[in-house]
Design a protein around this motif. Structure first.
Motif, PDB file in Angstrom:
ATOM      1  N   THR A  66      34.490  81.313  72.113  1.00 35.03           N
ATOM      2  CA  THR A  66      33.467  82.078  72.838  1.00 35.03           C
ATOM      3  C   THR A  66      32.066  81.574  72.497  1.00 35.03           C
ATOM      4  O   THR A  66      31.127  82.358  72.278  1.00 35.03           O
ATOM      5  CB  THR A  66      33.587  83.596  72.545  1.00 35.03           C
ATOM      6  OG1 THR A  66      34.963  83.964  72.460  1.00 35.03           O
ATOM      7  CG2 THR A  66      32.960  84.406  73.673  1.00 35.03           C
ATOM      8  N   VAL A  67      31.930  80.267  72.420  1.00 38.60           N
ATOM      9  CA  VAL A  67      30.629  79.647  72.141  1.00 38.60           C
ATOM     10  C   VAL A  67      29.906  79.431  73.472  1.00 38.60           C
ATOM     11  O   VAL A  67      30.422  78.753  74.360  1.00 38.60           O
ATOM     12  CB  VAL A  67      30.808  78.324  71.387  1.00 38.60           C
ATOM     13  CG1 VAL A  67      29.472  77.609  71.235  1.00 38.60           C
ATOM     14  CG2 VAL A  67      31.439  78.580  70.025  1.00 38.60           C
ATOM     15  N   LEU A  68      28.714  79.999  73.578  1.00 33.64           N
ATOM     16  CA  LEU A  68      27.998  80.005  74.858  1.00 33.64           C
ATOM     17  C   LEU A  68      26.725  79.174  74.864  1.00 33.64           C
ATOM     18  O   LEU A  68      26.208  78.849  75.941  1.00 33.64           O
ATOM     19  CB  LEU A  68      27.644  81.452  75.240  1.00 33.64           C
ATOM     20  CG  LEU A  68      28.807  82.456  75.254  1.00 33.64           C
ATOM     21  CD1 LEU A  68      28.278  83.843  75.607  1.00 33.64           C
ATOM     22  CD2 LEU A  68      29.876  82.021  76.246  1.00 33.64           C
ATOM     23  N   GLN A  81      24.568  78.297  69.073  1.00 32.82           N
ATOM     24  CA  GLN A  81      25.816  78.779  68.472  1.00 32.82           C
ATOM     25  C   GLN A  81      26.672  77.611  67.991  1.00 32.82           C
ATOM     26  O   GLN A  81      27.342  77.723  66.959  1.00 32.82           O
ATOM     27  CB  GLN A  81      26.594  79.624  69.480  1.00 32.82           C
ATOM     28  CG  GLN A  81      25.987  80.988  69.741  1.00 32.82           C
ATOM     29  CD  GLN A  81      26.802  81.800  70.735  1.00 32.82           C
ATOM     30  OE1 GLN A  81      27.438  81.261  71.634  1.00 32.82           O
ATOM     31  NE2 GLN A  81      26.775  83.123  70.575  1.00 32.82           N
ATOM     32  N   VAL A  82      26.643  76.511  68.719  1.00 29.28           N
ATOM     33  CA  VAL A  82      27.371  75.313  68.278  1.00 29.28           C
ATOM     34  C   VAL A  82      26.892  74.907  66.888  1.00 29.28           C
ATOM     35  O   VAL A  82      27.686  74.678  65.972  1.00 29.28           O
ATOM     36  CB  VAL A  82      27.186  74.147  69.270  1.00 29.28           C
ATOM     37  CG1 VAL A  82      27.774  72.850  68.679  1.00 29.28           C
ATOM     38  CG2 VAL A  82      27.835  74.446  70.609  1.00 29.28           C
ATOM     39  N   ASP A  83      25.579  74.816  66.723  1.00 29.18           N
ATOM     40  CA  ASP A  83      25.014  74.410  65.431  1.00 29.18           C
ATOM     41  C   ASP A  83      25.399  75.378  64.325  1.00 29.18           C
ATOM     42  O   ASP A  83      25.791  74.968  63.224  1.00 29.18           O
ATOM     43  CB  ASP A  83      23.488  74.329  65.527  1.00 29.18           C
ATOM     44  CG  ASP A  83      23.009  73.131  66.333  1.00 29.18           C
ATOM     45  OD1 ASP A  83      23.787  72.161  66.453  1.00 29.18           O
ATOM     46  OD2 ASP A  83      21.871  73.161  66.837  1.00 29.18           O
ATOM     47  N   ARG A  84      25.301  76.661  64.598  1.00 33.91           N
ATOM     48  CA  ARG A  84      25.647  77.661  63.589  1.00 33.91           C
ATOM     49  C   ARG A  84      27.118  77.562  63.207  1.00 33.91           C
ATOM     50  O   ARG A  84      27.468  77.634  62.015  1.00 33.91           O
ATOM     51  CB  ARG A  84      25.317  79.060  64.104  1.00 33.91           C
ATOM     52  CG  ARG A  84      23.830  79.382  64.142  1.00 33.91           C
ATOM     53  CD  ARG A  84      23.578  80.677  64.895  1.00 33.91           C
ATOM     54  NE  ARG A  84      24.375  81.774  64.358  1.00 33.91           N
ATOM     55  CZ  ARG A  84      24.669  82.879  65.057  1.00 33.91           C
ATOM     56  NH1 ARG A  84      24.245  83.008  66.309  1.00 33.91           N
ATOM     57  NH2 ARG A  84      25.396  83.830  64.497  1.00 33.91           N
ATOM     58  N   ALA A  85      27.970  77.393  64.198  1.00 31.99           N
ATOM     59  CA  ALA A  85      29.413  77.322  63.941  1.00 31.99           C
ATOM     60  C   ALA A  85      29.770  76.078  63.133  1.00 31.99           C
ATOM     61  O   ALA A  85      30.518  76.145  62.150  1.00 31.99           O
ATOM     62  CB  ALA A  85      30.178  77.327  65.258  1.00 31.99           C
ATOM     63  N   VAL A  86      29.216  74.945  63.525  1.00 30.20           N
ATOM     64  CA  VAL A  86      29.521  73.688  62.841  1.00 30.20           C
ATOM     65  C   VAL A  86      28.965  73.704  61.419  1.00 30.20           C
ATOM     66  O   VAL A  86      29.627  73.256  60.479  1.00 30.20           O
ATOM     67  CB  VAL A  86      28.978  72.484  63.637  1.00 30.20           C
ATOM     68  CG1 VAL A  86      29.104  71.197  62.831  1.00 30.20           C
ATOM     69  CG2 VAL A  86      29.732  72.354  64.957  1.00 30.20           C
ATOM     70  N   ASN A  87      27.767  74.230  61.241  1.00 31.99           N
ATOM     71  CA  ASN A  87      27.183  74.324  59.897  1.00 31.99           C
ATOM     72  C   ASN A  87      28.005  75.240  58.991  1.00 31.99           C
ATOM     73  O   ASN A  87      28.013  75.075  57.766  1.00 31.99           O
ATOM     74  CB  ASN A  87      25.741  74.832  59.979  1.00 31.99           C
ATOM     75  CG  ASN A  87      24.794  73.793  60.553  1.00 31.99           C
ATOM     76  OD1 ASN A  87      25.064  72.599  60.492  1.00 31.99           O
ATOM     77  ND2 ASN A  87      23.686  74.243  61.125  1.00 31.99           N
ATOM     78  N   ALA A  88      28.713  76.193  59.612  1.00 29.66           N
ATOM     79  CA  ALA A  88      29.570  77.098  58.836  1.00 29.66           C
ATOM     80  C   ALA A  88      30.922  76.468  58.507  1.00 29.66           C
ATOM     81  O   ALA A  88      31.678  77.011  57.708  1.00 29.66           O
ATOM     82  CB  ALA A  88      29.785  78.399  59.606  1.00 29.66           C
ATOM     83  N   GLY A  89      31.233  75.325  59.162  1.00 29.25           N
ATOM     84  CA  GLY A  89      32.484  74.641  58.867  1.00 29.25           C
ATOM     85  C   GLY A  89      33.432  74.501  60.030  1.00 29.25           C
ATOM     86  O   GLY A  89      34.546  73.982  59.872  1.00 29.25           O
ATOM     87  N   ALA A  90      33.032  74.951  61.219  1.00 26.83           N
ATOM     88  CA  ALA A  90      33.910  74.850  62.389  1.00 26.83           C
ATOM     89  C   ALA A  90      34.204  73.388  62.721  1.00 26.83           C
ATOM     90  O   ALA A  90      33.290  72.567  62.775  1.00 26.83           O
ATOM     91  CB  ALA A  90      33.272  75.540  63.592  1.00 26.83           C
ATOM     92  N   GLY A  96      34.017  79.345  79.539  1.00 29.25           N
ATOM     93  CA  GLY A  96      33.729  78.661  80.788  1.00 29.25           C
ATOM     94  C   GLY A  96      33.182  77.272  80.528  1.00 29.25           C
ATOM     95  O   GLY A  96      33.062  76.848  79.378  1.00 29.25           O
ATOM     96  N   LEU A  97      32.854  76.567  81.582  1.00 29.57           N
ATOM     97  CA  LEU A  97      32.355  75.203  81.441  1.00 29.57           C
ATOM     98  C   LEU A  97      30.840  75.198  81.613  1.00 29.57           C
ATOM     99  O   LEU A  97      30.328  75.296  82.730  1.00 29.57           O
ATOM    100  CB  LEU A  97      33.026  74.278  82.456  1.00 29.57           C
ATOM    101  CG  LEU A  97      32.873  72.784  82.177  1.00 29.57           C
ATOM    102  CD1 LEU A  97      33.994  72.001  82.865  1.00 29.57           C
ATOM    103  CD2 LEU A  97      31.532  72.233  82.646  1.00 29.57           C
ATOM    104  N   ASN A  98      30.137  75.102  80.506  1.00 31.64           N
ATOM    105  CA  ASN A  98      28.679  74.995  80.493  1.00 31.64           C
ATOM    106  C   ASN A  98      28.339  73.529  80.196  1.00 31.64           C
ATOM    107  O   ASN A  98      28.485  73.075  79.064  1.00 31.64           O
ATOM    108  CB  ASN A  98      28.092  75.909  79.419  1.00 31.64           C
ATOM    109  CG  ASN A  98      26.570  75.887  79.385  1.00 31.64           C
ATOM    110  OD1 ASN A  98      25.951  74.882  79.695  1.00 31.64           O
ATOM    111  ND2 ASN A  98      25.972  77.007  78.996  1.00 31.64           N
ATOM    112  N   PRO A  99      27.896  72.772  81.210  1.00 32.14           N
ATOM    113  CA  PRO A  99      27.636  71.344  81.003  1.00 32.14           C
ATOM    114  C   PRO A  99      26.688  71.058  79.842  1.00 32.14           C
ATOM    115  O   PRO A  99      26.866  70.075  79.125  1.00 32.14           O
ATOM    116  CB  PRO A  99      27.024  70.897  82.337  1.00 32.14           C
ATOM    117  CG  PRO A  99      27.595  71.856  83.341  1.00 32.14           C
ATOM    118  CD  PRO A  99      27.669  73.171  82.619  1.00 32.14           C
TER     119      PRO A  99
END
Length: 320
Positions: free
Chosen positions: A69-71, A75-84, A91-94
């Motif tokens: 549910t990354v929109l 959020q990508v940066d936060r998730a990856v920095n947390a270890g994702a 959905g598809l967000n280009p």
């Protein structure tokens, strides 16, 4: 296909979890690992998601933990920095997909129609999430969509459960299924970690579908095999079918004309998905004898023996 998506394919089931409390992250991760699914898509729609990903990634390094549910790119940066280790979106967000691709982050956006798939192809993807799977037409819709897009593979999520899991996974353009039935919110709220472990084991068992096909018995000679086969045939009310190296009594007993693999013989177990069975059994500590592997004319693995005997029997697994 990148390494993360290749591992998805071997795992087969991706637990999709929503956590409201950070303190539930570690015991839930342990329950999933104990149940045989060292993987989690932690949905990023709760305040506890980011820290839960960090806890799971740090305390259970063997797990493949990602964010769902990354929109947004933030959020990508936060998730990856947390270890994702991977990103999933409904959905598809280009913009989000391009951001992940440029940074080398595995991303699986949600697609539910051909137009979405074509955008995903243009963005360089070869795997997409099909969401919401059952509501968007289920397996029939995936098969219809997959026909013109020969290199695209799918990860359906939404409405997948123990009853329809294997019908989806049987379609070879599906690499894995996302699901939450083994980690439902009520069980998490009740902190029923043993129950989640049990449901997770059940999910893996349902997917692999182990079934005893036959027992092979070693004999000193063809004459001995014939005599013993006759006894089993009378016992079971079956006929004996003579082959080059063995005799089958019905489908349950294979009498070897001469000693074969195993001190006493061999046990043949059928599985729905041999590649996935090998992955999961290796996680349980078993080792396979790669010299025993057999393939069909399409290059697909069909037979694999364990390296060590069990109770004096060699054990091999056959692709259904």
């Amino acid at each position: 296909m990148n390494k993360v998506l290749e591992e998805f394919s071997k795992i087969g089931i991706i637990p999709v979890i929503a956590l409201d409390n950070v303190e539930d992250a570690a015991p839930l991760a342990k329950a999933l690992c104990d149940g045989g699914l060292p993987c989690a898509e932690v949905t990023f729609r709760t305040a506890a998601a980011e820290e839960s990903i960090r806890i799971m990634s740090e305390q259970f390094p063997e797990m493949l933990v990602g964010a769902g549910t990354v929109l947004t790119t933030e959020q990508v940066d936060r998730a990856v920095n947390a270890g994702a280790k991977f990103i999933v979106s409904p959905g598809l967000n280009p913009k989000v997909v391009k951001y992940c691709v440029e940074k080398g982050i595995p991303v699986t956006p949600g697609c539910s129609n051909p137009s979405d798939v074509e955008v995903a192809i243009e963005l360089g993807l070869d795997v997409v999430k099909f969401f919401p799977a059952e509501a968007a037409g289920g397996l029939s819709m995936i098969k219809s969509m997959a026909a013109p897009y020969t290199k695209m593979k799918f990860m359906p999520t939404g409405g997948i459960n123990a009853k329809n899991l294997t019908s989806y996974l049987d379609f070879k353009k599906i690499i894995a299924c996302g699901g939450s039935w083994m980690v439902n919110k009520d069980m998490i709220a009740a902190k029923d970690w043993d129950g989640i472990t049990a449901l997770t084991k059940e999910a893996v068992s349902t997917m692999l579908g182990f079934k005893l096909l036959h027992v092979g018995v070693n004999n000193a000679s063809e004459e001995v095999a014939a005599a013993e086969s006759a006894k089993f045939a009378t016992l079971l009310g079956e006929n004996v079918k003579v082959g080059n190296s063995s005799m089958f009594v019905g489908s349950l007993i294979e009498m070897m004309k001469n000693p074969g693999r195993g001190t006493n013989g061999h046990i043949c177990i059928q599985t729905n998905y041999l590649d996935r069975a090998i992955y999961h059994l290796e996680k349980r500590g078993f080792v396979f004898d790669e010299s025993s592997f057999k393939y069909n004319d399409k290059g697909e693995l069909t037979v694999a023996y364990l390296k060590d005997e069990i109770a004096g029997f060699a054990v091999h697994f056959n692709q259904k």
